[in-house]
Design a protein around this motif. Structure first.
Motif, PDB file in Angstrom:
ATOM      1  N   GLY A 172       0.855  -1.174   0.000  1.00 31.98           N
ATOM      2  CA  GLY A 172       0.000   0.000   0.000  1.00 31.98           C
ATOM      3  C   GLY A 172       0.893   1.226   0.000  1.00 31.98           C
ATOM      4  O   GLY A 172       2.112   1.119  -0.172  1.00 31.98           O
ATOM      5  N   MET A 220       1.654   5.217   1.864  1.00 35.51           N
ATOM      6  CA  MET A 220       1.396   6.140   2.954  1.00 35.51           C
ATOM      7  C   MET A 220       2.215   7.401   2.674  1.00 35.51           C
ATOM      8  O   MET A 220       3.379   7.305   2.298  1.00 35.51           O
ATOM      9  CB  MET A 220       1.858   5.480   4.252  1.00 35.51           C
ATOM     10  CG  MET A 220       1.360   6.155   5.489  1.00 35.51           C
ATOM     11  SD  MET A 220       1.730   5.143   6.948  1.00 35.51           S
ATOM     12  CE  MET A 220       0.252   4.148   7.053  1.00 35.51           C
ATOM     13  N   THR A 255       4.195  10.708   3.826  1.00 34.29           N
ATOM     14  CA  THR A 255       4.917  11.121   5.029  1.00 34.29           C
ATOM     15  C   THR A 255       4.871  12.642   5.146  1.00 34.29           C
ATOM     16  O   THR A 255       4.576  13.351   4.174  1.00 34.29           O
ATOM     17  CB  THR A 255       6.386  10.655   4.980  1.00 34.29           C
ATOM     18  OG1 THR A 255       7.018  11.247   3.840  1.00 34.29           O
ATOM     19  CG2 THR A 255       6.474   9.141   4.850  1.00 34.29           C
ATOM     20  N   GLU A 260      13.429  19.080   2.845  1.00 30.03           N
ATOM     21  CA  GLU A 260      13.712  18.123   3.915  1.00 30.03           C
ATOM     22  C   GLU A 260      15.186  17.719   3.916  1.00 30.03           C
ATOM     23  O   GLU A 260      15.786  17.532   4.963  1.00 30.03           O
ATOM     24  CB  GLU A 260      12.832  16.875   3.769  1.00 30.03           C
ATOM     25  CG  GLU A 260      11.339  17.121   3.991  1.00 30.03           C
ATOM     26  CD  GLU A 260      11.029  17.592   5.400  1.00 30.03           C
ATOM     27  OE1 GLU A 260      11.509  16.981   6.359  1.00 30.03           O
ATOM     28  OE2 GLU A 260      10.298  18.609   5.534  1.00 30.03           O
ATOM     29  N   ALA A 300      12.101  11.334   5.961  1.00 29.26           N
ATOM     30  CA  ALA A 300      11.044  10.344   6.185  1.00 29.26           C
ATOM     31  C   ALA A 300      10.468   9.921   4.852  1.00 29.26           C
ATOM     32  O   ALA A 300       9.848  10.712   4.160  1.00 29.26           O
ATOM     33  CB  ALA A 300       9.950  10.928   7.072  1.00 29.26           C
ATOM     34  N   GLY A 301      10.695   8.679   4.475  1.00 26.41           N
ATOM     35  CA  GLY A 301      10.087   8.216   3.233  1.00 26.41           C
ATOM     36  C   GLY A 301      10.969   7.239   2.485  1.00 26.41           C
ATOM     37  O   GLY A 301      12.116   7.001   2.846  1.00 26.41           O
ATOM     38  N   ALA A 354      15.291   2.287   0.556  1.00 27.28           N
ATOM     39  CA  ALA A 354      15.358   2.143  -0.899  1.00 27.28           C
ATOM     40  C   ALA A 354      14.411   1.025  -1.318  1.00 27.28           C
ATOM     41  O   ALA A 354      14.468  -0.075  -0.776  1.00 27.28           O
ATOM     42  CB  ALA A 354      16.783   1.812  -1.322  1.00 27.28           C
ATOM     43  N   HIS A 404       5.845  19.249   3.080  1.00 34.04           N
ATOM     44  CA  HIS A 404       6.713  18.638   2.070  1.00 34.04           C
ATOM     45  C   HIS A 404       6.511  17.146   2.200  1.00 34.04           C
ATOM     46  O   HIS A 404       7.291  16.463   2.884  1.00 34.04           O
ATOM     47  CB  HIS A 404       8.179  18.994   2.323  1.00 34.04           C
ATOM     48  CG  HIS A 404       8.457  20.456   2.383  1.00 34.04           C
ATOM     49  ND1 HIS A 404       8.440  21.265   1.261  1.00 34.04           N
ATOM     50  CD2 HIS A 404       8.744  21.277   3.421  1.00 34.04           C
ATOM     51  CE1 HIS A 404       8.715  22.513   1.615  1.00 34.04           C
ATOM     52  NE2 HIS A 404       8.904  22.549   2.920  1.00 34.04           N
ATOM     53  N   ALA A 405       5.477  16.634   1.568  1.00 33.99           N
ATOM     54  CA  ALA A 405       5.138  15.225   1.731  1.00 33.99           C
ATOM     55  C   ALA A 405       6.136  14.327   1.014  1.00 33.99           C
ATOM     56  O   ALA A 405       6.681  14.680  -0.030  1.00 33.99           O
ATOM     57  CB  ALA A 405       3.724  14.969   1.190  1.00 33.99           C
ATOM     58  N   GLY A 406       6.358  13.184   1.609  1.00 31.47           N
ATOM     59  CA  GLY A 406       7.124  12.129   0.958  1.00 31.47           C
ATOM     60  C   GLY A 406       6.204  10.919   0.843  1.00 31.47           C
ATOM     61  O   GLY A 406       4.998  11.014   1.099  1.00 31.47           O
ATOM     62  N   VAL A 407       6.782   9.798   0.444  1.00 31.60           N
ATOM     63  CA  VAL A 407       5.944   8.620   0.258  1.00 31.60           C
ATOM     64  C   VAL A 407       6.625   7.408   0.895  1.00 31.60           C
ATOM     65  O   VAL A 407       7.863   7.345   0.964  1.00 31.60           O
ATOM     66  CB  VAL A 407       5.671   8.386  -1.243  1.00 31.60           C
ATOM     67  CG1 VAL A 407       6.936   7.959  -1.969  1.00 31.60           C
ATOM     68  CG2 VAL A 407       4.569   7.384  -1.440  1.00 31.60           C
ATOM     69  N   MET A 408       5.832   6.503   1.418  1.00 25.46           N
ATOM     70  CA  MET A 408       6.369   5.286   2.007  1.00 25.46           C
ATOM     71  C   MET A 408       5.438   4.151   1.594  1.00 25.46           C
ATOM     72  O   MET A 408       4.212   4.312   1.634  1.00 25.46           O
ATOM     73  CB  MET A 408       6.355   5.449   3.519  1.00 25.46           C
ATOM     74  CG  MET A 408       7.172   4.424   4.245  1.00 25.46           C
ATOM     75  SD  MET A 408       7.340   4.883   6.000  1.00 25.46           S
ATOM     76  CE  MET A 408       8.817   5.880   5.960  1.00 25.46           C
ATOM     77  N   LEU A 409       5.998   3.048   1.132  1.00 24.97           N
ATOM     78  CA  LEU A 409       5.157   1.917   0.782  1.00 24.97           C
ATOM     79  C   LEU A 409       4.916   1.082   2.038  1.00 24.97           C
ATOM     80  O   LEU A 409       5.802   0.951   2.891  1.00 24.97           O
ATOM     81  CB  LEU A 409       5.790   1.086  -0.331  1.00 24.97           C
ATOM     82  CG  LEU A 409       6.074   1.850  -1.630  1.00 24.97           C
ATOM     83  CD1 LEU A 409       6.396   0.897  -2.766  1.00 24.97           C
ATOM     84  CD2 LEU A 409       4.920   2.751  -2.028  1.00 24.97           C
TER      85      LEU A 409
END
Lengths: 229, 229
Positions: free
Chosen positions: A217, A219, A221, B149, B158-159, B186, B215-220
């Motif tokens: 999925g 999310m 951050t 960031e 974070a991400g 990674a 400043h959004a990041g993404v995380m799976l």
């Protein structure tokens, strides 16, 4: 939120998973299918799975797509993208003025290549749905929620539901719907033109799933703590 | 990992941020610019910021893009997408056989609309870079890492860094590079054709940034524990 939630084309992968989670959270559901009997059978199966873990779940019924569209206070289009152009026009009258949530991802599986996005003239599956449903309040969401994860009722749904749309009220309703999934956060992803980025992200997730043998999925951050919920 | 890391067009937003993080992690960096003096000035600035917090950081030098491309063991293209078609052809000879990391996101800001993706004939900024750099081992990464960031040296990034590419070895090197960013994981995002999905995700993140002022990041989510690192 006007209920029940109609799950159009709800006998596939995503429909039963969402039906379980919504009903368990106390929101009544109507599963629509091309064939009313198949819709009823899917609803029966969902009820059976829920009875063990959530005896106080809301009603889950099954019927044909047109009847489901008429009865739904909100409709979620869970038919695969390639089926929506054939399905939606006959439901347009029943869905006029209603919140309609597009979940489709335009993609194909290419031999030796894997999942590949498909270009949609309107820009995205959601924008195509909006074009096919004049007067409906179309929003896009749930692209990155794994059907497999939805069905594992003992587990939370880890990840965000990115919601895009041009109708602020419809977006709010859809974000409330997303928050019914335990563990999920609803994130405002901007206008409906951005649905395409969320749809494409799902193609990437499917590729990642193949590499890591998982149901990934997503999310975001660095969102402010109060934002999601 | 063959060092130094050349940051081509490294005087913009992303270049100095990556330079700080890489040098702080002990990896030497050469910042390239159209103008050698601007490259040297950017390097000087990065060194000044690092000296306070990381006196033992690796060397940070600045020069022109061609010299940086020649000296780099790995090159990261940090010029905005719209500048790469003019820059890369003159560097192709110097970059032949090297790992080249594309970070560009093809987008434009439209008045009253916001960030919108730009279609690239090759499919993505990364695939265009590959077409412009015959013989280079092109990988795409760092699209969703916020420059702001990166520069907040007291904070982790974070991400996830989603890495796509067709050359397994080049991808491994790039994933090692990504892991130099504290807090970052990674993630293998598949072949280079999938760079487009990661690039488009960044357009969505920019829209989200506007909505949530962040400043959004993404995380799976749901990746196996051993996968990232």
């Amino acid at each position: 939120m006007e209920t029940p939630v109609a799950l159009l084309g709800g006998t596939g992968k995503l429909g039963p998973g969402l039906a379980m989670r919504f009903a368990r959270a106390g929101v009544a559901v109507v599963i629509g299918s091309r064939d009313a009997e198949r819709g009823a059978a899917a609803a029966e199966e969902v009820r059976a799975k829920l009875s063990a873990v959530a005896p106080d779940a809301a009603a889950v019924e099954g019927t044909d797509n047109l009847d489901a569209a008429r009865r739904g206070g909100i409709a979620v289009v869970t038919v695969p993208f390639e089926g929506q152009a054939a399905l939606l026009p006959e439901l347009a009258e029943a869905l006029r003025g209603k919140v309609v949530v597009s979940t489709g991802v335009p993609l194909r599986f290419e031999d030796g290549v894997g999942p590949v996005h498909v270009e949609v003239a309107e820009g995205s599956a959601a924008q195509q749905a909006a074009a096919l449903l004049p007067g409906a309040r179309v929003v896009a969401a749930f692209h990155s929620v794994s059907s497999a994860e939805l069905k594992r009722l003992a587990h939370d749904v880890a990840g965000d539901v990115i919601v895009t749309g041009d109708d602020a009220g419809a977006k709010q309703v859809t974000m409330e719907l997303a928050r019914l999934l335990p563990g999920a956060r609803a994130v405002d992803g901007g206008p409906l033109r951005c649905a395409r980025y969320s749809e494409h992200l799902t193609v990437l997730l499917l590729v990642v799933n193949g590499i890591y043998r998982t149901h990934a999925g997503v999310m975001l951050t660095n969102l402010p703590p109060a934002s999601g919920g």
